[in-house]
Design a protein around this motif. Structure first.
Motif: not given
Length: 336
Positions: A182-201
């Motif tokens: 797997x290519x490198x995943x940005x931890x900060x972007x990953x946290x931002x996307x997860x947080x966005x989903x939780x917030x929107x739900x």
């Protein structure tokens, strides 16, 4: 690099020698963002419209409409995996963030982007390194347990059922150890996307209704589970077992709502050409792109469903796939 990937690579060079004009279509297509935003708005509009419905009505709408909106949106996750929307890391991050506003996938889009080019394209059809192949141990376990498959499929009908089913299977039959890169995943972007989903739900539940939040989540889990009619059907169609070949294209009307995702052979040959131009590649070099799948996503999904979702009909490595190819043209007799 797998032999199948090398086959696509050598063929692309030959095609460019014969048709150098194809090079004009290389590069990204920023206008894809317009379609992404439209799909995000559509999904939230549907969430608003179901706010007063009963839970079972929401389930039907998620099954027969919501999952297909998300399938269309997921096409652009694939485009982002190849830097075909916006260029660079920042452009990709923006694309995935906007997609997350509609998919609410808890950052799974970033996981896909990390694995797709590094694993699937580079190691096409190499079981040990291509993540799109189901785990062999779990596939055999499912194939030999019809009652388990029925139970799993019923569980997949409920919101979040696919997550629970995967946890159960992983506990009973742990996956094999494979070299999936797997290519490198940005931890900060990953946290931002997860947080966005939780917030929107949370926002959907609080500002619209619990029905809206349920619709958004149910649509997602239906699409990725056994009842993802076109989503799973597409996956089977692209790397089928009913005849020899590397990848397959599906030239059907579904290319309209799913943004030319059926031009899969063309994509694997020229992964740097965006969705909007893939039909032009087929038109320019029709003598090369003849490896088409004559059946629709729904036809193939239905045959797989009739087998009680037996994994043998999804992968080529199982013994039955060498002896009883149920996707042979002579045996596929289902309607459109």
């Amino acid at each position: 690099m797998s032999s199948d990937r090398q086959w696509h690579g050598s063929r692309s060079k030959k095609i460019l020698q014969d048709h150098p004009e194809i090079k004009q279509y290389f590069g990204n297509y920023p206008l894809s963002i317009v379609f992404i935003i439209a799909l995000v708005i559509l999904q939230w509009s549907l969430a608003w419209l179901v706010k007063d419905l009963s839970w079972w009505q929401i389930g039907l709408i998620a099954l027969f409409l919501g999952q297909f909106v998300l399938h269309s949106l997921s096409v652009f996750i694939h485009e982002a995996a190849h830097n075909l929307v916006f260029k660079g890391k920042l452009g990709n991050a923006v694309t995935l963030f906007i997609i997350e506003l509609g998919s609410l996938s808890f950052g799974k889009s970033l996981t896909y982007v990390g694995k797709h080019g590094k694993s699937h394209h580079r190691h096409l059809n190499d079981y040990e390194q291509d993540y799109e192949w189901w785990d062999k141990k779990q596939a055999h376990f499912r194939s030999s347990n019809a009652y388990l498959r029925w139970g799993e499929s019923l569980l997949h009908l409920f919101p979040g059922g696919v997550v629970l089913a995967d946890l159960i299977i992983a506990n009973i039959a742990p996956a094999e150890s494979r070299n999936i890169q797997s290519a490198f995943k940005s931890p900060s972007l990953n946290i931002a996307l997860i947080s966005t989903s939780i917030f929107l739900y949370t926002c959907a539940w609080y500002y619209i209704s619990w029905q809206a939040a349920l619709y958004l989540f149910w649509s997602l889990t239906l699409m990725v589970g056994n009842w993802g009619i076109t989503f799973k059907g597409q996956s089977i169609a692209e790397h089928n077992i009913y005849r020899d070949g590397k990848t397959y294209s599906t030239y059907r009307w579904t290319n309209i709502p799913f943004f030319n995702t059926g031009y899969h052979d063309e994509h694997h040959t020229f992964a740097n050409i965006p969705w909007i131009h893939l039909p032009k590649v087929k038109k320019i070099a029709p003598e090369y792109f003849t490896n088409d799948n004559p059946y629709s996503y729904s036809e193939i999904w239905w045959l797989w469903a009739k087998s009680t979702f037996k994994p043998v009909y999804f992968n080529r490595y199982t013994p039955e796939s060498n002896n009883s190819l149920s996707f042979k043209p002579s045996s596929l007799k289902v309607g459109n």
